[in-house]
Design an enzyme around this catalytic site. Structure first.
Site, PDB file in Angstrom:
ATOM      1  N   HIS A  10      23.479  13.013  55.565  1.00  0.00           N
ATOM      2  CA  HIS A  10      23.771  14.441  55.685  1.00  0.00           C
ATOM      3  C   HIS A  10      25.015  14.659  56.540  1.00  0.00           C
ATOM      4  O   HIS A  10      25.939  15.384  56.154  1.00  0.00           O
ATOM      5  CB  HIS A  10      22.564  15.158  56.305  1.00  0.00           C
ATOM      6  CG  HIS A  10      22.800  16.603  56.624  1.00  0.00           C
ATOM      7  ND1 HIS A  10      22.300  17.625  55.853  1.00  0.00           N
ATOM      8  CD2 HIS A  10      23.485  17.207  57.637  1.00  0.00           C
ATOM      9  CE1 HIS A  10      22.665  18.785  56.365  1.00  0.00           C
ATOM     10  NE2 HIS A  10      23.390  18.559  57.459  1.00  0.00           N
ATOM     11  N   GLU A  11      25.041  14.041  57.715  1.00  0.00           N
ATOM     12  CA  GLU A  11      26.148  14.292  58.638  1.00  0.00           C
ATOM     13  C   GLU A  11      27.462  13.688  58.142  1.00  0.00           C
ATOM     14  O   GLU A  11      28.526  14.300  58.270  1.00  0.00           O
ATOM     15  CB  GLU A  11      25.796  13.772  60.028  1.00  0.00           C
ATOM     16  CG  GLU A  11      24.633  14.499  60.688  1.00  0.00           C
ATOM     17  CD  GLU A  11      24.859  15.998  60.832  1.00  0.00           C
ATOM     18  OE1 GLU A  11      26.029  16.435  60.908  1.00  0.00           O
ATOM     19  OE2 GLU A  11      23.866  16.743  60.863  1.00  0.00           O
ATOM     20  N   HIS A  58      29.147  15.850  55.682  1.00  0.00           N
ATOM     21  CA  HIS A  58      29.959  16.919  56.274  1.00  0.00           C
ATOM     22  C   HIS A  58      31.423  16.486  56.372  1.00  0.00           C
ATOM     23  O   HIS A  58      32.333  17.289  56.178  1.00  0.00           O
ATOM     24  CB  HIS A  58      29.441  17.292  57.659  1.00  0.00           C
ATOM     25  CG  HIS A  58      28.307  18.263  57.652  1.00  0.00           C
ATOM     26  ND1 HIS A  58      28.369  19.482  57.010  1.00  0.00           N
ATOM     27  CD2 HIS A  58      27.070  18.200  58.229  1.00  0.00           C
ATOM     28  CE1 HIS A  58      27.222  20.132  57.189  1.00  0.00           C
ATOM     29  NE2 HIS A  58      26.419  19.373  57.913  1.00  0.00           N
ATOM     30  N   TYR A  60      32.647  27.256  58.038  1.00  0.00           N
ATOM     31  CA  TYR A  60      31.271  27.091  58.493  1.00  0.00           C
ATOM     32  C   TYR A  60      30.641  28.418  58.903  1.00  0.00           C
ATOM     33  O   TYR A  60      30.205  28.604  60.035  1.00  0.00           O
ATOM     34  CB  TYR A  60      31.226  26.082  59.638  1.00  0.00           C
ATOM     35  CG  TYR A  60      29.879  25.412  59.798  1.00  0.00           C
ATOM     36  CD1 TYR A  60      29.363  24.624  58.783  1.00  0.00           C
ATOM     37  CD2 TYR A  60      29.132  25.567  60.957  1.00  0.00           C
ATOM     38  CE1 TYR A  60      28.134  24.005  58.912  1.00  0.00           C
ATOM     39  CE2 TYR A  60      27.896  24.952  61.107  1.00  0.00           C
ATOM     40  CZ  TYR A  60      27.400  24.174  60.074  1.00  0.00           C
ATOM     41  OH  TYR A  60      26.171  23.565  60.205  1.00  0.00           O
ATOM     42  N   GLU A 101      26.372  23.103  54.178  1.00  0.00           N
ATOM     43  CA  GLU A 101      25.078  22.497  54.497  1.00  0.00           C
ATOM     44  C   GLU A 101      24.363  22.016  53.233  1.00  0.00           C
ATOM     45  O   GLU A 101      23.708  20.970  53.238  1.00  0.00           O
ATOM     46  CB  GLU A 101      24.205  23.504  55.245  1.00  0.00           C
ATOM     47  CG  GLU A 101      24.591  23.706  56.697  1.00  0.00           C
ATOM     48  CD  GLU A 101      24.431  22.442  57.522  1.00  0.00           C
ATOM     49  OE1 GLU A 101      23.524  21.633  57.222  1.00  0.00           O
ATOM     50  OE2 GLU A 101      25.213  22.256  58.463  1.00  0.00           O
ATOM     51  N   ASP A 143      22.732  31.651  63.161  1.00  0.00           N
ATOM     52  CA  ASP A 143      22.990  30.432  62.380  1.00  0.00           C
ATOM     53  C   ASP A 143      24.306  30.553  61.602  1.00  0.00           C
ATOM     54  O   ASP A 143      24.397  30.171  60.440  1.00  0.00           O
ATOM     55  CB  ASP A 143      21.809  30.184  61.421  1.00  0.00           C
ATOM     56  CG  ASP A 143      21.883  28.865  60.670  1.00  0.00           C
ATOM     57  OD1 ASP A 143      22.377  27.875  61.251  1.00  0.00           O
ATOM     58  OD2 ASP A 143      21.470  28.835  59.503  1.00  0.00           O
ATOM     59  N   HIS A 186      22.353  27.211  57.662  1.00  0.00           N
ATOM     60  CA  HIS A 186      21.203  26.336  57.396  1.00  0.00           C
ATOM     61  C   HIS A 186      20.099  27.083  56.653  1.00  0.00           C
ATOM     62  O   HIS A 186      19.309  26.470  55.939  1.00  0.00           O
ATOM     63  CB  HIS A 186      20.609  25.791  58.702  1.00  0.00           C
ATOM     64  CG  HIS A 186      21.494  24.840  59.435  1.00  0.00           C
ATOM     65  ND1 HIS A 186      22.371  25.247  60.418  1.00  0.00           N
ATOM     66  CD2 HIS A 186      21.643  23.493  59.337  1.00  0.00           C
ATOM     67  CE1 HIS A 186      23.014  24.201  60.904  1.00  0.00           C
ATOM     68  NE2 HIS A 186      22.590  23.116  60.263  1.00  0.00           N
TER      69      HIS A 186
END
Length: 339
Positions: free
Chosen positions: A160-161, A164, A175, A184, A252, A257
């Site tokens: 996941h990271e 990014h 973002y 995301e 958020d 997210h």
């Protein structure tokens, strides 16, 4: 680049909810998130002006020695023998698996396509309940063992990271709002794809959870998010699975997210129709053609255009177009007037 935002696996609103329940470590993690962001803004301003070095995507694992600092001591470099630090070894292995997936599947040379080193920091801070991509490297806390644990060992978290980073260099999706939710979304998409590859699971066997192995038995839920059933992963999971319940508030980063649950559910449904490998190709190729402010409708339009191209090249089944339309209709997309 990353629009000067840190991309964390555990959203701020979940940390805040746990802090409200009395978790001092989640409160500390939440406060540190804001401090890091201020520090990284200055660093990224300089990074944006530099030409990133090319190479072969070599892995470098640093031990933060439980300090709130990155790159304290180099623990493992590419080709080194593993150490007696299981966490460092996990970061080395999982980042290597992610790198190999993108290289073998899409011929992508590291996250920037030009062999950028994959730098990971482990043992960040004390009882740090998060992991993040900051624009040029990965950082993992150990968790407080009360709510969270083992961030560096979770293949979906690592995938996941690092995704990014890929999104940063390919589409630079800002973002916040819908572009941030797509940012995301793509990380969850390749987080779950790579998790299924890592565990050798089929679409039917997979649990479609994100972050299930980093939560403890005392965490109020089974994972951070569910792509199969958004909104059901934990007590604080407010992800909608349809545009009728779209979150339009300020938290958020305007729901990056939260609202990612909508395209996440569409991806899951599409995989049921044409398979995860076909969807992986389609989503990866679509990412190449998105832009900084792309919204949900934009993504759907590009998905359909990309699908037609791939079908004409015999790389996707003809059923792909209908699968996309059916899956996105099920979550309320496209909308004539986007929020």
């Amino acid at each position: 680049m990353c629009n000067k935002h840190l991309c964390h696996i555990v959203p701020e609103h979940i940390l805040a909810a746990l802090a409200k329940r009395g978790s001092k470590n989640c409160k500390k993690t939440l406060n540190d998130t804001r401090r890091i962001l201020e520090k990284r803004n200055t660093l990224l301003n300089g990074l944006l002006q530099q030409k990133l070095a090319t190479g072969e995507g070599d892995r470098k694992i640093y031990d933060c020695e439980n300090k709130f600092e990155q790159r304290v001591t180099l623990s493992i470099s590419e080709g080194d023998a593993l150490t007696d630090d299981a966490t460092a070894n996990s970061a080395y292995d999982t980042s290597g698996f992610v790198r190999a997936y993108f290289k073998d599947t899409f011929n992508l040379n590291s996250v920037n396509g030009e062999g950028m080193d994959l730098v990971s920091n482990v043992h960040y801070g004390e009882n740090y309940n998060n992991a993040f991509w900051d624009g040029d490297e990965m950082t993992y806390g150990d968790g407080d063992q009360v709510d969270f644990k083992d961030f560096a060992s979770a293949i979906d978290v690592v995938a996941h990271e690092l995704t990014h980073g890929i999104t940063q260099f390919m589409a630079n999706l800002e973002y916040e709002g819908q572009p941030g939710a797509l940012n995301e979304h793509f990380s969850d998409v390749f987080g779950t794809i790579i998790k299924q590859k890592y565990l050798n699971q089929s679409v039917a066997e997979a649990d479609w959870l994100i972050g299930d192995t980093i939560v403890t038995d005392t965490f109020p839920g089974v994972a951070l998010r569910s792509m199969k059933a958004p909104g059901t992963a934990n007590d604080f999971d407010t992800q909608p699975d349809h545009m009728d319940w779209y979150y339009a508030g300020p938290e958020d980063h305007q729901g990056v997210h939260i609202n990612s649950g909508i395209p996440n559910k569409a991806f899951y449904l599409c995989c049921l129709e044409i398979g995860i490998d076909n969807c992986a190709l389609l989503w990866f190729e679509t990412l190449k053609f998105l832009w900084r402010t792309a919204n949900f409708n934009d993504m759907l339009e590009v998905l359909l255009t990309t699908a037609e191209l791939l079908i004409s090249q015999n790389k996707l089944p003809k059923a792909a177009t209908m699968a996309i339309e059916t899956s996105f209709t099920a979550v309320g997309l496209p909308q004539k007037a986007l929020i």
